[in-house]
Motif scaffolding. Structure first.
Motif, PDB file in Angstrom:
ATOM      1  N   GLY A  69      11.962   8.303  31.691  1.00  0.00           N
ATOM      2  CA  GLY A  69      11.552   6.968  31.174  1.00  0.00           C
ATOM      3  C   GLY A  69      10.080   6.792  30.889  1.00  0.00           C
ATOM      4  N   ASN A  70       9.100   7.782  31.488  1.00  0.00           N
ATOM      5  CA  ASN A  70       7.729   7.710  31.146  1.00  0.00           C
ATOM      6  C   ASN A  70       7.445   8.575  30.086  1.00  0.00           C
ATOM      7  OD1 ASN A  70       5.232   6.238  31.835  1.00  0.00           O
ATOM      8  ND2 ASN A  70       4.897   8.215  33.084  1.00  0.00           N
ATOM      9  N   HIS A  71       8.223   9.430  29.864  1.00  0.00           N
ATOM     10  CA  HIS A  71       7.991  10.539  29.051  1.00  0.00           C
ATOM     11  C   HIS A  71       9.176  10.635  28.169  1.00  0.00           C
ATOM     12  CE1 HIS A  71       3.986  11.578  30.786  1.00  0.00           C
ATOM     13  NE2 HIS A  71       4.594  11.507  31.710  1.00  0.00           N
ATOM     14  N   PRO A  72       9.628   9.968  27.355  1.00  0.00           N
ATOM     15  CA  PRO A  72      11.014   9.810  26.663  1.00  0.00           C
ATOM     16  C   PRO A  72      11.064  10.960  25.684  1.00  0.00           C
ATOM     17  CG  PRO A  72       9.561   8.099  25.733  1.00  0.00           C
ATOM     18  CD  PRO A  72       8.821   8.671  26.925  1.00  0.00           C
ATOM     19  N   ALA A  73      12.309  11.254  25.542  1.00  0.00           N
ATOM     20  CA  ALA A  73      12.694  12.326  24.609  1.00  0.00           C
ATOM     21  C   ALA A  73      12.298  12.094  23.020  1.00  0.00           C
ATOM     22  CB  ALA A  73      14.051  12.874  24.545  1.00  0.00           C
ATOM     23  N   ARG A  74      12.005  13.130  22.322  1.00  0.00           N
ATOM     24  CA  ARG A  74      11.618  12.876  20.703  1.00  0.00           C
ATOM     25  C   ARG A  74      13.118  12.149  20.352  1.00  0.00           C
ATOM     26  NH1 ARG A  74       9.444  16.805  16.290  1.00  0.00           N
ATOM     27  NH2 ARG A  74      10.749  16.339  14.389  1.00  0.00           N
ATOM     28  N   THR A  75      12.984  11.258  19.142  1.00  0.00           N
ATOM     29  CA  THR A  75      14.275  10.890  18.624  1.00  0.00           C
ATOM     30  C   THR A  75      14.583  11.374  17.254  1.00  0.00           C
ATOM     31  OG1 THR A  75      13.186   8.804  17.943  1.00  0.00           O
ATOM     32  CG2 THR A  75      14.347   8.693  20.156  1.00  0.00           C
ATOM     33  N   ARG A  76      13.396  11.728  16.551  1.00  0.00           N
ATOM     34  CA  ARG A  76      13.486  12.286  15.065  1.00  0.00           C
ATOM     35  C   ARG A  76      14.107  13.640  15.017  1.00  0.00           C
ATOM     36  NH1 ARG A  76       9.420  14.292  12.170  1.00  0.00           N
ATOM     37  NH2 ARG A  76       8.050  13.730  13.539  1.00  0.00           N
ATOM     38  N   PRO A  77      15.091  13.953  14.396  1.00  0.00           N
ATOM     39  CA  PRO A  77      15.600  15.188  14.408  1.00  0.00           C
ATOM     40  C   PRO A  77      15.130  16.086  13.457  1.00  0.00           C
ATOM     41  CG  PRO A  77      17.103  13.591  13.110  1.00  0.00           C
ATOM     42  CD  PRO A  77      16.028  12.804  13.587  1.00  0.00           C
ATOM     43  N   VAL A  78      15.327  17.468  13.713  1.00  0.00           N
ATOM     44  CA  VAL A  78      14.911  18.575  12.807  1.00  0.00           C
ATOM     45  C   VAL A  78      16.097  19.188  12.496  1.00  0.00           C
ATOM     46  CG1 VAL A  78      13.677  20.725  12.615  1.00  0.00           C
ATOM     47  CG2 VAL A  78      12.523  18.983  14.222  1.00  0.00           C
ATOM     48  N   TYR A  79      16.638  18.938  11.277  1.00  0.00           N
ATOM     49  CA  TYR A  79      17.825  19.309  10.955  1.00  0.00           C
ATOM     50  C   TYR A  79      17.275  20.227   9.559  1.00  0.00           C
ATOM     51  CZ  TYR A  79      22.633  19.752   8.977  1.00  0.00           C
ATOM     52  OH  TYR A  79      23.850  19.714   8.272  1.00  0.00           O
TER      53      TYR A  79
END
Ligand SMILES: [Zn+2]
Ligand SMILES: [Zn+2]
Length: 102
Positions: A69-79
């Motif tokens: 919640g304080n360090h969210p995961a990246r949302t932009r993919p690498v494809y």
């Protein structure tokens, strides 16, 4: 800190922060276990290194705000799907060398 990328770079499978089958190289190139064990032969197509399971970032605030919640995961993919034939050629010289010897 890991970015915790959202999906497999090769097949685009969703890899949420708690995915048990997320694999990363030391540069955090991120793939699913099926791609690492299959087409990649445990050779990162970007750096030639091996892969390890990606640790799961805790979803709950167990201590000192060190959680998703304080360090969210990246949302932009690498494809960047690999060319299987080109990767097989690249990996041929590497795959039989243990990752710690590369
Ligand atoms: Zn994959
Ligand atoms: Zn890599």
């Amino acid at each position: 800190m890991l970015e915790c990328r959202p999906s497999c770079e090769n097949c685009d499978k969703a890899l949420p922060p708690n995915a048990p089958d997320a694999r990363i190289c030391s540069f955090e190139c991120t793939f699913c276990a099926a791609c690492v064990d299959g087409v990649l032969a445990n050779v990162c197509p970007n750096c030639g290194g091996g892969f390890a399971p990606r640790p799961v970032r805790p979803a709950r605030n167990w201590k000192n705000d060190n959680f998703l919640g304080n360090h969210p995961a990246r949302t932009r993919p690498v494809y960047k799907p690999v060319d299987a034939a080109a990767h097989a050629e690249f990996a041929a010289a590497i795959r039989n060398i243990a990752p710690e010897e590369r």
